[in-house]
Design a protein around this motif. Structure first.
Motif, short mmCIF file in Angstrom:
data_model
loop_
_atom_site.label_atom_id
_atom_site.label_comp_id
_atom_site.label_asym_id
_atom_site.label_seq_id
_atom_site.Cartn_x
_atom_site.Cartn_y
_atom_site.Cartn_z
N GLY A 199 -9.28 -8.57 -3.11
CA GLY A 199 -8.24 -9.43 -2.55
C GLY A 199 -7.41 -8.76 -1.48
N LEU A 200 -7.94 -7.69 -0.85
CA LEU A 200 -7.21 -6.96 0.19
C LEU A 200 -6.83 -7.90 1.33
N GLY A 201 -5.54 -8.09 1.53
CA GLY A 201 -5.07 -8.94 2.62
C GLY A 201 -5.07 -10.42 2.31
N THR A 202 -5.94 -10.85 1.41
CA THR A 202 -6.05 -12.28 1.10
C THR A 202 -5.19 -12.69 -0.09
N TYR A 203 -5.11 -11.84 -1.10
CA TYR A 203 -4.41 -12.21 -2.34
C TYR A 203 -2.96 -12.63 -2.09
N PRO A 204 -2.15 -11.80 -1.42
CA PRO A 204 -0.75 -12.21 -1.21
C PRO A 204 -0.62 -13.50 -0.42
N TRP B 71 -0.36 -8.03 -6.32
CA TRP B 71 -1.59 -7.37 -5.84
C TRP B 71 -1.45 -5.85 -5.89
N THR B 72 -0.31 -5.34 -5.47
CA THR B 72 -0.09 -3.89 -5.45
C THR B 72 -0.17 -3.31 -6.86
N ALA B 73 0.44 -3.99 -7.82
CA ALA B 73 0.43 -3.51 -9.20
C ALA B 73 -0.98 -3.49 -9.76
N GLN B 74 -1.73 -4.58 -9.55
CA GLN B 74 -3.10 -4.65 -10.06
C GLN B 74 -3.98 -3.59 -9.43
N THR B 75 -3.86 -3.44 -8.11
CA THR B 75 -4.70 -2.48 -7.40
C THR B 75 -4.38 -1.05 -7.81
N ALA B 76 -3.08 -0.76 -7.96
CA ALA B 76 -2.67 0.58 -8.38
C ALA B 76 -3.22 0.90 -9.76
N MET B 77 -3.19 -0.09 -10.66
CA MET B 77 -3.72 0.13 -12.01
C MET B 77 -5.21 0.46 -11.96
N ASN C 77 13.82 -6.74 0.64
CA ASN C 77 14.90 -6.91 -0.33
C ASN C 77 14.36 -7.41 -1.68
N SER C 78 13.34 -8.29 -1.61
CA SER C 78 12.72 -8.77 -2.85
C SER C 78 12.07 -7.62 -3.60
N PHE C 79 11.41 -6.72 -2.86
CA PHE C 79 10.79 -5.55 -3.49
C PHE C 79 11.85 -4.66 -4.13
N LYS C 80 12.99 -4.50 -3.44
CA LYS C 80 14.04 -3.61 -3.95
C LYS C 80 14.71 -4.17 -5.19
#
Length: 323
Positions: free
Chosen positions: A267-272, A297-303, A39-42
């Motif tokens: 930061g895969l798995g660790t950052y969040p 993390w998702t935004a940074q990684t996607a960039m 829900n937070s993502f949405k």
């Protein structure tokens, strides 16, 4: 054969650890927790996430421009576009092989600008000295805020808490002086390596102040790290639960998130998880704290994946007339 096996282990192990941490953190969540995070993502305001990405792009452009100040005294003036794409390639490679990005960056600029690899790599190492100084400064600031937070938990009365904080900082200062004295006197091989590292930092800082355009270099260094902090800060406005975070929480969360990058690839798995653990100290519920970490993390990684991948494709096309 042993060298190849070692490389494979150091490449795969952080990724495996990251995947394991993702599985472990998700396995601990109850169905209503997962629903809350979804829900937070949405409901997140992704305009703030887009603003964060824009700040990230500005930091990359500034880093590419700053590199020019290191290359010019050596007699090289590479195209700015090549500098930018080499920096982006470095970030992408670091997602796959830890600490290999600097080598990839030097290799890229060597291939397309014909700058000797050792000289290109040397400038990158010198840049890192300035970055380490900035990171240590931000970590020191974060530590001060974290110390205040811990003292407020340990000591209920506000006045006594501030007094104990002074004692703690004083004791740490004394321990720091003692540590420096031991470092200077010791002949232990490990301590000698630490001495060499510290001397290298000092020499690197001195070389910056001897640079022809030192103030421009310092400005861009401060600008880059300001953009990094602001990237983190603006995303707090994406979720209502994190909108009113104090400055101390921002700095501590930023540093903790940065340290998580050294544990696994990007930061895969660790950052969040790391960021969420920091934010919960400031009264943020665990689910929105995790959602914030995952969005960031998702935004940074996607960039990095998008712009780094595009750089790989565009570089040979952009430089086809030079080859």
């Amino acid at each position: 054969m042993k060298i190849n096996l070692k490389k494979i282990i150091f490449t795969i192990l952080p990724i495996a650890l990251g995947v394991l941490l993702i599985w472990y953190s998700l396995s601990k969540l109850k169905p209503n927790d997962i629903e809350s995070i979804k829900n937070s993502f949405k409901t997140a305001n992704y305009w703030w996430v887009a603003c964060s990405l824009l700040l990230g792009i500005l930091s990359h452009l500034s880093r590419a421009y700053r590199w020019q100040f290191m290359l010019e005294p050596l007699g090289y003036r590479p195209k700015f576009a090549n500098n930018v794409m080499a920096v982006l390639v470095a970030y992408l490679v670091n997602l796959i092989v830890p600490r290999a990005g600097e080598i990839a960056r030097a290799t890229t600029i060597t291939k397309y600008e014909h700058i000797p690899f050792e000289k290109a790599f040397g400038t990158i190492v010198s840049e890192r000295v300035a970055d380490v100084i900035m990171l240590l400064g931000i970590m020191a600031l974060a530590f001060i805020y974290q110390t205040e937070l811990l003292s407020s938990y340990l000591f209920k009365e506000e006045d006594s808490g501030s007094g104990y904080t002074s004692y703690i900082l004083g004791a740490l200062a004394i321990l720091g002086i003692l540590f420096i004295w031991l470092i200077r006197k010791s002949e232990n091989p490990l301590v000698i390596k630490i001495q060499a590292f510290i001397q290298g930092l000092i020499q690197g800082v001195v070389s910056i102040f001897r640079m022809k355009k030192k103030w421009a270099f310092i400005f861009h260094t401060v600008f880059i790290w300001t953009m990094y902090v602001l990237m983190f800060y603006v995303v707090t406005f994406a979720l209502p639960e994190t909108t009113h975070l104090a400055f101390g929480a921002i700095i501590v969360g930023f540093v903790v998130g940065g340290l998580s990058m050294a544990v696994t690839n990007g930061g895969l798995g660790t950052y969040p998880v790391f960021v969420a653990s920091a934010l919960t100290l400031y009264g943020i519920d665990e689910n929105p704290a995790l959602a914030f970490g995952w969005i960031m993390w998702t935004a940074q990684t996607a960039m990095v994946l998008v712009f780094g991948g595009l750089s790989f494709v565009i570089l040979p096309i952009y430089n086809k007339d030079e080859e």
